[in-house]
Design a protein around this motif. Structure first.
Motif, PDB file in Angstrom:
ATOM      1  N   MET A 438      10.748  34.060  60.509  1.00 16.28           N
ATOM      2  CA  MET A 438      10.823  35.449  60.082  1.00 16.28           C
ATOM      3  C   MET A 438      12.249  35.984  60.159  1.00 16.28           C
ATOM      4  O   MET A 438      12.548  37.037  59.587  1.00 16.28           O
ATOM      5  CB  MET A 438       9.907  36.318  60.951  1.00 16.28           C
ATOM      6  CG  MET A 438       8.419  36.062  60.767  1.00 16.28           C
ATOM      7  SD  MET A 438       7.817  36.483  59.102  1.00 16.28           S
ATOM      8  CE  MET A 438       8.097  38.246  59.067  1.00 16.28           C
ATOM      9  N   GLU A 439      13.136  35.263  60.861  1.00 16.25           N
ATOM     10  CA  GLU A 439      14.467  35.797  61.120  1.00 16.25           C
ATOM     11  C   GLU A 439      15.606  35.011  60.471  1.00 16.25           C
ATOM     12  O   GLU A 439      16.587  35.589  60.010  1.00 16.25           O
ATOM     13  CB  GLU A 439      14.715  35.861  62.644  1.00 16.25           C
ATOM     14  CG  GLU A 439      13.670  36.647  63.419  1.00 16.25           C
ATOM     15  CD  GLU A 439      13.657  38.127  63.064  1.00 16.25           C
ATOM     16  OE1 GLU A 439      14.603  38.594  62.417  1.00 16.25           O
ATOM     17  OE2 GLU A 439      12.685  38.813  63.417  1.00 16.25           O
ATOM     18  N   SER A 440      15.496  33.668  60.431  1.00 16.36           N
ATOM     19  CA  SER A 440      16.666  32.855  60.062  1.00 16.36           C
ATOM     20  C   SER A 440      17.230  33.197  58.688  1.00 16.36           C
ATOM     21  O   SER A 440      18.446  33.159  58.488  1.00 16.36           O
ATOM     22  CB  SER A 440      16.291  31.362  60.118  1.00 16.36           C
ATOM     23  OG  SER A 440      15.336  31.042  59.117  1.00 16.36           O
ATOM     24  N   HIS A 441      16.360  33.550  57.742  1.00 19.66           N
ATOM     25  CA  HIS A 441      16.817  33.871  56.388  1.00 19.66           C
ATOM     26  C   HIS A 441      16.479  35.313  56.008  1.00 19.66           C
ATOM     27  O   HIS A 441      16.423  35.659  54.833  1.00 19.66           O
ATOM     28  CB  HIS A 441      16.205  32.899  55.379  1.00 19.66           C
ATOM     29  CG  HIS A 441      16.750  31.510  55.457  1.00 19.66           C
ATOM     30  ND1 HIS A 441      16.620  30.739  56.590  1.00 19.66           N
ATOM     31  CD2 HIS A 441      17.453  30.756  54.566  1.00 19.66           C
ATOM     32  CE1 HIS A 441      17.191  29.561  56.385  1.00 19.66           C
ATOM     33  NE2 HIS A 441      17.705  29.552  55.172  1.00 19.66           N
ATOM     34  N   GLY A 442      16.227  36.138  57.021  1.00 20.26           N
ATOM     35  CA  GLY A 442      16.016  37.567  56.782  1.00 20.26           C
ATOM     36  C   GLY A 442      14.681  37.929  56.186  1.00 20.26           C
ATOM     37  O   GLY A 442      14.551  38.978  55.552  1.00 20.26           O
ATOM     38  N   LEU A 443      13.655  37.076  56.391  1.00 18.81           N
ATOM     39  CA  LEU A 443      12.360  37.349  55.767  1.00 18.81           C
ATOM     40  C   LEU A 443      11.767  38.664  56.260  1.00 18.81           C
ATOM     41  O   LEU A 443      11.229  39.448  55.470  1.00 18.81           O
ATOM     42  CB  LEU A 443      11.396  36.190  56.037  1.00 18.81           C
ATOM     43  CG  LEU A 443       9.961  36.364  55.528  1.00 18.81           C
ATOM     44  CD1 LEU A 443       9.937  36.694  54.040  1.00 18.81           C
ATOM     45  CD2 LEU A 443       9.134  35.110  55.818  1.00 18.81           C
ATOM     46  N   ARG A 444      11.847  38.918  57.545  1.00 16.03           N
ATOM     47  CA  ARG A 444      11.257  40.146  58.081  1.00 16.03           C
ATOM     48  C   ARG A 444      11.910  41.388  57.458  1.00 16.03           C
ATOM     49  O   ARG A 444      11.235  42.311  57.003  1.00 16.03           O
ATOM     50  CB  ARG A 444      11.396  40.195  59.600  1.00 16.03           C
ATOM     51  CG  ARG A 444      10.551  41.304  60.240  1.00 16.03           C
ATOM     52  CD  ARG A 444      10.830  41.469  61.740  1.00 16.03           C
ATOM     53  NE  ARG A 444      10.809  40.222  62.463  1.00 16.03           N
ATOM     54  CZ  ARG A 444       9.707  39.606  62.902  1.00 16.03           C
ATOM     55  NH1 ARG A 444       8.536  40.144  62.646  1.00 16.03           N
ATOM     56  NH2 ARG A 444       9.789  38.465  63.569  1.00 16.03           N
ATOM     57  N   ALA A 445      13.237  41.390  57.419  1.00 11.03           N
ATOM     58  CA  ALA A 445      13.964  42.536  56.870  1.00 11.03           C
ATOM     59  C   ALA A 445      13.649  42.722  55.385  1.00 11.03           C
ATOM     60  O   ALA A 445      13.469  43.851  54.909  1.00 11.03           O
ATOM     61  CB  ALA A 445      15.460  42.357  57.080  1.00 11.03           C
ATOM     62  N   THR A 446      13.560  41.614  54.647  1.00  8.38           N
ATOM     63  CA  THR A 446      13.261  41.690  53.216  1.00  8.38           C
ATOM     64  C   THR A 446      11.865  42.264  52.991  1.00  8.38           C
ATOM     65  O   THR A 446      11.659  43.115  52.116  1.00  8.38           O
ATOM     66  CB  THR A 446      13.359  40.297  52.568  1.00  8.38           C
ATOM     67  OG1 THR A 446      14.672  39.779  52.771  1.00  8.38           O
ATOM     68  CG2 THR A 446      13.066  40.360  51.083  1.00  8.38           C
ATOM     69  N   ALA A 447      10.905  41.797  53.785  1.00  8.75           N
ATOM     70  CA  ALA A 447       9.522  42.262  53.639  1.00  8.75           C
ATOM     71  C   ALA A 447       9.405  43.741  53.993  1.00  8.75           C
ATOM     72  O   ALA A 447       8.704  44.506  53.304  1.00  8.75           O
ATOM     73  CB  ALA A 447       8.590  41.427  54.502  1.00  8.75           C
ATOM     74  N   LEU A 448      10.070  44.163  55.042  1.00 12.11           N
ATOM     75  CA  LEU A 448      10.006  45.576  55.437  1.00 12.11           C
ATOM     76  C   LEU A 448      10.634  46.467  54.373  1.00 12.11           C
ATOM     77  O   LEU A 448      10.126  47.558  54.074  1.00 12.11           O
ATOM     78  CB  LEU A 448      10.711  45.776  56.786  1.00 12.11           C
ATOM     79  CG  LEU A 448      10.011  45.154  57.996  1.00 12.11           C
ATOM     80  CD1 LEU A 448      10.874  45.293  59.243  1.00 12.11           C
ATOM     81  CD2 LEU A 448       8.646  45.799  58.225  1.00 12.11           C
ATOM     82  N   ASP A 449      11.717  46.003  53.783  1.00  9.78           N
ATOM     83  CA  ASP A 449      12.356  46.770  52.712  1.00  9.78           C
ATOM     84  C   ASP A 449      11.430  46.864  51.501  1.00  9.78           C
ATOM     85  O   ASP A 449      11.321  47.921  50.869  1.00  9.78           O
ATOM     86  CB  ASP A 449      13.683  46.120  52.321  1.00  9.78           C
ATOM     87  CG  ASP A 449      14.384  46.865  51.181  1.00  9.78           C
ATOM     88  OD1 ASP A 449      14.772  48.028  51.396  1.00  9.78           O
ATOM     89  OD2 ASP A 449      14.513  46.288  50.083  1.00  9.78           O
ATOM     90  N   ALA A 450      10.759  45.759  51.175  1.00 17.82           N
ATOM     91  CA  ALA A 450       9.839  45.757  50.026  1.00 17.82           C
ATOM     92  C   ALA A 450       8.679  46.721  50.263  1.00 17.82           C
ATOM     93  O   ALA A 450       8.252  47.425  49.341  1.00 17.82           O
ATOM     94  CB  ALA A 450       9.313  44.343  49.778  1.00 17.82           C
ATOM     95  N   LEU A 451       8.177  46.774  51.483  1.00 17.34           N
ATOM     96  CA  LEU A 451       7.065  47.677  51.784  1.00 17.34           C
ATOM     97  C   LEU A 451       7.480  49.138  51.632  1.00 17.34           C
ATOM     98  O   LEU A 451       6.668  49.981  51.225  1.00 17.34           O
ATOM     99  CB  LEU A 451       6.555  47.432  53.207  1.00 17.34           C
ATOM    100  CG  LEU A 451       5.761  46.148  53.422  1.00 17.34           C
ATOM    101  CD1 LEU A 451       5.375  46.003  54.886  1.00 17.34           C
ATOM    102  CD2 LEU A 451       4.509  46.130  52.550  1.00 17.34           C
ATOM    103  N   SER A 452       8.708  49.445  51.952  1.00 21.80           N
ATOM    104  CA  SER A 452       9.181  50.823  51.836  1.00 21.80           C
ATOM    105  C   SER A 452       9.202  51.288  50.392  1.00 21.80           C
ATOM    106  O   SER A 452       9.210  52.495  50.125  1.00 21.80           O
ATOM    107  CB  SER A 452      10.579  50.958  52.452  1.00 21.80           C
ATOM    108  OG  SER A 452      11.561  50.312  51.643  1.00 21.80           O
ATOM    109  N   LYS A 453       9.187  50.353  49.437  1.00 18.68           N
ATOM    110  CA  LYS A 453       9.223  50.679  48.012  1.00 18.68           C
ATOM    111  C   LYS A 453       7.845  50.548  47.357  1.00 18.68           C
ATOM    112  O   LYS A 453       7.724  50.686  46.138  1.00 18.68           O
ATOM    113  CB  LYS A 453      10.209  49.763  47.295  1.00 18.68           C
ATOM    114  CG  LYS A 453      11.632  49.845  47.845  1.00 18.68           C
ATOM    115  CD  LYS A 453      12.512  48.742  47.255  1.00 18.68           C
ATOM    116  CE  LYS A 453      13.908  48.773  47.861  1.00 18.68           C
ATOM    117  NZ  LYS A 453      14.747  47.632  47.402  1.00 18.68           N
ATOM    118  N   THR A 454       6.827  50.269  48.145  1.00 19.72           N
ATOM    119  CA  THR A 454       5.479  50.035  47.623  1.00 19.72           C
ATOM    120  C   THR A 454       4.617  51.272  47.817  1.00 19.72           C
ATOM    121  O   THR A 454       4.657  51.908  48.867  1.00 19.72           O
ATOM    122  CB  THR A 454       4.825  48.842  48.338  1.00 19.72           C
ATOM    123  OG1 THR A 454       5.638  47.675  48.159  1.00 19.72           O
ATOM    124  CG2 THR A 454       3.433  48.567  47.798  1.00 19.72           C
TER     125      THR A 454
END
Length: 933
Positions: A438-454
């Motif tokens: 969830m961290e090495s390639h920024g998956l968590r941050a990417t997913a949280l950002d995507a949710l903010s736009k949903t």
């Protein structure tokens, strides 16, 4: 004398229609469904919407493993209402249904068949077993497809998607390859939720919580190295509901801010297995609970310390003399509380996420392997080797007590994780698995950002899913099963690293496109490794992918692979449990491979309960099936139940609710039937322009304009409960109880060529056209039946239409304001007439000629009105003169009063009004005489 010989009933223009009052939906609906299939409605609609704005609702795949239940019906009906209503807006709302065909639910069914025959699934060749799973899924896919279509769900049923299609399996493997190649996929050893019965790791979405009774112990950890003199010679006491985890203990956790007491046990109750003069350390806030549970009747407080002072303390294991002689260090843990237990937490890094993070990740303590995949303690462990972690906890507790490691044994019933498939309890078990970081390639941050736009419907879903993503551990992709898409990975035997070679992976994917995922198990390794790698240097992974990765990848092999769809989807729609299921895995899969969410919006609905709010179960005998409802009542009743419910929350269903739906349905059907009867023989030549419309007809058209705007807005916001309420109010209040009642006389008795009657029929035609379109997404069968009763052309289905545009002139705020006042006045008059009827003064309202006293402002509104027609009386007078003291009034309406009076004259034999110009028995009034002549 001639006048009396006429049968005036034959001169009245009564409604005529073949649209039956009794729906007979269980028989009528299959015939309508057959007619749709005959004209190929799905493809006709695709052709009609070609080039229009796309609307894509991506179907979350149900498991192909049994008949549909009521939750399936709720979900698919709601999806169909969404799609049909978007189509009515003129959009190309193509629906492609799909099925999840891999994974535990189906594999478990096949294993059950083996168990009944006394056979071991592991002895069956993997290719044979996988084929049985494939055949099983294919059978139920066909059954479910027919049942979904019977619900009226329109879609591409001839070309659905399935996760077990070769193209799907190849794409899933290709999606795994993207994560493998970018380096975010790794093999690690950590505790995961494990099913000893099914011998596999489980995803969070495959877990449910049920009551479970556990053996509890208070275990002693003697202090070896004290950080403070206060605890020298004492034992740290822990409480746990999992005695089986004691062989895996490697540390203790305390709270820095917790106050602890060192006490001496001086007196014990009969039966206590603690020892007098023992020095023990527990949290001060939990002392009363502790002495009660352990059976301590008297004690002395020796010392009081802060948790922070325990840093550096080392304890011995409770069974240090029996082979568990490793040190047990104490660490501060933020998760330690004083809600229950002793204020200390026994920490086994192989059996809990917090344990793993504190002991292994923070402090570098190795994670021991203690439990085998079948749930038995491993052979190398002293005392407990071969014991089962779920069945032998009492024996483990007793053995520890015999050796002085436990000072109390008890039992507790609590909420505990179970497998949703086998219903068996689960355990945390340390295993080697494949994870996406969830961290090495920024998956968590990417997913949280995507949710903010949903967009979320309801909005609370955004907070729920965001909290899950923010807190979740790395995604475990591997499962120790046989049916599914394999993890197509080769591991270097020397380095332990996975082979990241795109050419190798491409060969695997291409083979799967032609042969399916079975080729991974049946092909020699040389086929994929090629000439660049020595087969003996690599180990082939035989685990299969988490089935949630399969369904999470559907956007790749459905939305992106079909020309009639597009990605991201406008909407994902499932039950609220899919925040931790399909919404969750789809988000992670898409964000890890594309850096964005696969959806623009997410809608969730609740679960279906019985009428008492209880979960449905066979044991309670409260299970209601959609098949039975369709057989007895029809699919349209189910569809009406869905939209009339607040589906954001849990829904209830039962016999009384179904009866209420039937009553609601009858109101809609009767409205359609009345309109069809009133429009008998109507054609466009009879239409009247808006400029020639009476004021009441203009009010109706304004209402249609208002409703059209509301329905369009609610359709965009997926508020179908609001649409139901709007249409129910229209049919019940605006039409049946108001407009239809007022215009019956004009419709039945006026000259057919009169502008007034033609205007009425023109407006009714507009009502019918719009009402059938508005109802079509909801009552898809009934709307078609009513539409065909009027147009008589099966090729011209109501579902090929779109909502008609509303002429600007229909929107008239002055008319709306005027008729709001008129309806308020009429409400008082109708109540006054009802009171007169109850007092026996009249039988029919046509016997009345009320005098209505209203304000001067409102009196002007009635100046040009046919008030008698409005009140359905033979005569009426509206005046702004002050009302007498005894006039009828309604509470809350101060400016209207009614004085009752009877109508003067004779009763017209044709229209039944009592009028002065009817002078003979059986005679008719002047209006009727003109019409008849």
């Amino acid at each position: 004398m001639t006048e009396q010989k006429i049968n005036y009933k034959d001169t009245v223009f009564l409604p005529r229609t073949e649209f039956p009052m009794r729906a007979g939906l269980p028989k009528r609906e299959p015939a309508i469904l057959e007619s749709w299939q005959k004209i190929d409605l799905y493809n006709k609609l695709r052709a009609a919407r070609q080039g229009a704005e796309k609307f894509v609702l991506h179907d979350g795949p149900p498991y192909a493993n049994g008949q549909l239940h009521i939750g399936h019906a709720l979900n698919k009906i709601l999806k169909d209402v969404v799609n049909r209503s978007q189509s009515m807006l003129g959009k190309d709302a193509n629906y492609v249904p799909g099925w999840d065909c891999h994974g535990l639910p189906i594999e478990w069914k096949i294993e059950e068949q083996y168990r009944k025959k006394g056979k071991d699934k592991d002895e069956v060749p993997v290719a044979e077993f996988r084929q049985e799973c494939r055949d099983f899924a294919a059978h139920w896919l066909g059954v479910q497809s027919e049942e979904f279509q019977r619900l009226g769900v329109l879609g591409d049923w001839d070309n659905p998607y399935t996760t077990m299609a070769y193209e799907s399996e190849a794409t899933i493997a290709a999606e795994l390859g993207k994560i493998l190649m970018d380096g975010s996929l790794y093999r690690g050893t950590k505790p995961v939720m494990w099913s000893p019965v099914e011998k596999t790791a489980l995803a969070e979405a495959e877990i449910e919580y049920e009551d479970h009774t556990s053996v509890t112990i208070h275990a002693r950890f003697p202090v070896k190295t004290a950080s403070t003199p206060a605890i020298e010679g004492a034992s740290i006491i822990i409480w746990t509901t999992t005695p089986w985890t004691m062989p895996g203990n490697r540390a203790l956790a305390y709270g820095n801010d917790i106050r602890y007491l060192v006490i001496k046990l001086t007196e014990l109750a009969a039966g206590s297995i603690a020892k007098t003069d023992d020095l023990v350390c527990v949290a001060a806030d939990l002392l009363d609970n502790f002495v009660a549970e352990v059976g301590v009747t008297a004690h002395d407080i020796i010392a009081e310390i802060d948790g922070a002072s325990l840093a550096g303390t080392i304890c011995a294991h409770p069974l240090a003399d029996d082979g568990y002689d490793h040190d047990v260090p104490m660490f501060a843990g933020e998760f330690v509380t004083t809600e229950q237990g002793t204020g200390f937490v026994h920490t086994a890094p192989g059996h809990g996420v917090e344990d793993y993070e504190l002991a292994h990740l923070e402090h570098g303590i190795p994670v021991p392997d203690t439990v085998a995949e079948d749930g038995k303690i491993m052979p190398h462990l002293p005392l407990f080797a071969g014991m089962h972690v779920l069945r032998d906890n009492q024996k483990i507790a007793d053995m520890m007590a015999e050796r002085g490691g436990v000072i109390a044994i008890g039992k507790q019933t609590h909420s505990y994780p179970h497998s949703w498939r086998s219903k068996a309890p689960l355990v945390y078990r340390n295993t080697a698995q494949w994870f996406v970081s969830m961290e090495s390639h920024g998956l968590r941050a990417t997913a949280l950002d995507a949710l903010s736009k949903t967009a979320f419907y309801p909005p609370a879903g955004q907070n729920r899913l965001t909290a899950m993503i923010a807190q979740r551990p790395d995604w475990c992709l591997s499962r120790q099963r046989a049916w599914g898409v394999p993890l197509t990975i080769y591991v270097n035997k020397t380095t332990g690293e996975p082979l990241r070679d795109q050419k190798v992976h491409d060969r695997i994917v291409e083979a799967m496109r032609d042969e399916g995922a079975d080729c991974w198990f049946s092909s020699p390794d040389e086929r994929f490794l090629g000439q660049d790698y020595a087969v003996e240097d690599y180990e082939k992974v035989t685990d299969i992918l988490d089935v949630w990765f399969d369904s999470g990848s559907t956007h790749a092999f459905v939305l992106e692979n079909r020309d009639d769809l597009e990605s991201p989807a406008d909407l994902y729609l499932e039950g609220s449990d899919q925040h931790r299921g399909w919404f969750h895995s789809s988000l992670l899969q898409s964000c890890s491979t594309r850096g964005k969410a696969p959806y623009k919006g997410v809608l969730t609905h609740g679960f279906v309960l019985d009428e008492q709010g209880r979960k449905m179960s066979k044991s309670l005998g409260n299970v209601i099936t959609p098949q039975k409802i369709m057989e007895q009542n029809g699919a349209d009743i189910l569809r009406l139940w869905v939209v009339s419910s607040d589906y954001y929350n849990d829904l209830r269903i039962g016999n009384e609710i179904i009866q209420r739906m039937t009553d609601n349905y009858r109101r809609f059907r009767n409205t359609l039937r009345y309109l069809l009867g009133a429009l008998d023989g109507f054609d466009d030549a009879e239409r009247v322009d808006y400029a020639d419309m009476p004021d009441l007809e203009r009010w109706v058209l304004n209402r249609l304009a208002e409703i059209d705007a509301n329905i369009r807005k609610m359709t965009e916001n997926y508020d179908f409960h609001g649409i139901f309420t709007e249409l129910h109010t229209l049919c019940n209040s605006d039409l049946s109880a108001f407009y239809f009642e007022i215009r019956k006389d004009r419709l039945y008795c006026d000259d057919p060529d009169s502008i007034a009657r033609r205007a009425c029929r023109t407006v009714m035609a507009e009502i019918f056209d719009r009402l059938t379109a508005w109802l079509a997404p909801i009552l898809c069968f009934t709307a078609e039946e009513a539409w065909q009763s009027r147009v008589g052309d099966p090729e011209n289905s109501v579902h090929l239409r779109s909502y008609d545009a509303v002429p600007a002139e229909w929107r008239n705020a002055d008319v709306a304001t005027r008729w709001s006042a008129i309806r308020k006045t009429r409400q008082v008059v109708m109540s006054a007439l009802e009171a007169a009827r109850n007092d026996g003064e009249i039988g029919s309202s046509l016997q009345a000629a009320p005098i209505v006293h209203i304000s001067t402002d409102n009196a002007a509104i009635f100046a040009d009105m046919d008030s008698a027609a409005l009140f359905i009386t033979s005569d009426a007078k509206v005046t702004d003169a002050p009302a007498p003291a005894g006039a009828f009034r309604m509470e809350g309406i101060d400016d209207v009063a009614v004085v009752f009076a009877k109508a003067d004259g004779g009763k017209c034999a044709r229209c039944w009004k009592i009028l002065p110009d009817v002078t003979t028995d059986g005679g008719i009034c002047g209006r009727c005489s003109d019409v008849v002549s």
